[in-house]
Design an enzyme around this catalytic site. Sequence first.
Site, mmCIF file in Angstrom:
data_model
loop_
_atom_site.group_PDB
_atom_site.id
_atom_site.type_symbol
_atom_site.label_atom_id
_atom_site.label_comp_id
_atom_site.label_asym_id
_atom_site.label_seq_id
_atom_site.Cartn_x
_atom_site.Cartn_y
_atom_site.Cartn_z
ATOM 1 N N HIS A 127 132.826 58.735 -35.371
ATOM 2 C CA HIS A 127 133.389 57.655 -34.753
ATOM 3 C C HIS A 127 134.617 57.437 -35.117
ATOM 4 C CE1 HIS A 127 129.796 56.570 -32.913
ATOM 5 N NE2 HIS A 127 128.988 55.952 -34.050
ATOM 6 N N ASP B 97 119.260 58.801 -37.046
ATOM 7 C CA ASP B 97 119.172 57.577 -36.539
ATOM 8 C C ASP B 97 118.490 57.669 -35.240
ATOM 9 O OD1 ASP B 97 121.467 58.530 -35.711
ATOM 10 O OD2 ASP B 97 122.847 56.513 -35.867
#
Length: 342
Positions: A158, A282
């Site tokens: 990110h 995830d």
Amino acid sequence: MKAFYAEEQKRHDPKAFLSSGAAQPNPEKPERVERLLAGALSAGCTIERPRDHELGPVSAVHTPEYLDFLEHIYTRWQRIEGASAEVIPNIHPIARNGSYPASAVGQAGYHMADTACPISGETWQSALWSAWSAVDAAEAVTSGAPAAYALCRPPGHHAFADVAGGFCFINNSAVAAQVLRRTASRVAILDVDLHHGNGTQGIFYMRPDVLTVSLHADPVRFYPFFWGHADERGEGPGLGYNFNLPLPRKSADAAFLAALEVAFQRIRAFSPDALVVALGLDAFEGDPFGGLSVSTPGFSRIGEAIAKLGLPTVIVQEGGYLCDELGDNLTAFLTGFGGKTR
């Protein structure tokens, strides 16, 4: 398979983040390392400590202005009367093409996309060692290893060239790709994290030498919201070199593997010399973020499918949060990829 990790990566220990406006315990905890190390060892990896590479490989993808901010902002923040224990932004510009603020508060807003990347006194060194783990894994592959695993924590996908966000500070996958570019004319990055790799996309969005491909939960109602949509294809010289495959929430093994085949078609058309896998665990059905529903055996099938591309591969750890199966999911992926024999 060689795996790279340094103990300094555990020192970054963020306390909280805002979720839907409420303070919550930060899920990017040092304990993730213990679970992932156990998973890598179970897959037959040998753990090696990376070298200190200084700033060269990191500055190849991040601006000097941003790196200076990351290194010094905590000390500057502590001089502010009544400031929080960690650096957390409270104001953001609506455009970033104007003047650069002189104040620590203004720079925090300028260089931090959200409140999920608090900076403590240990963050800078932890982020550097995380990036250096990716550098050593990439150098192992450029030296002839068919694959290597970088246990990168904190994660990185990110982080833009000059913006932190989503638990990420230095973009480890981008750093690895840039190291591979020393010997590879074209590199592909395949991001299989639950969340779109918006920072990685941003770093390479105008470049034709690095293809960025991301499978992730549809961002129309999911973080990072503003990036990761199917119509984002790159710009300028990079037009056509970015490929997003957003998936409906709760997509399970079959849907993920079907999208992966579409991703492979694009990667084969690019004909890269090397591959970076931004490995988010995830997407697991039991992960605390609960966005997708990949099973533990599904991660083994994902690893096996990626290995069939037959490319020199750097596997860079991204997300995957505390649950009983976290280490098992890494073991499944690495053994599916060939971790016991490579």
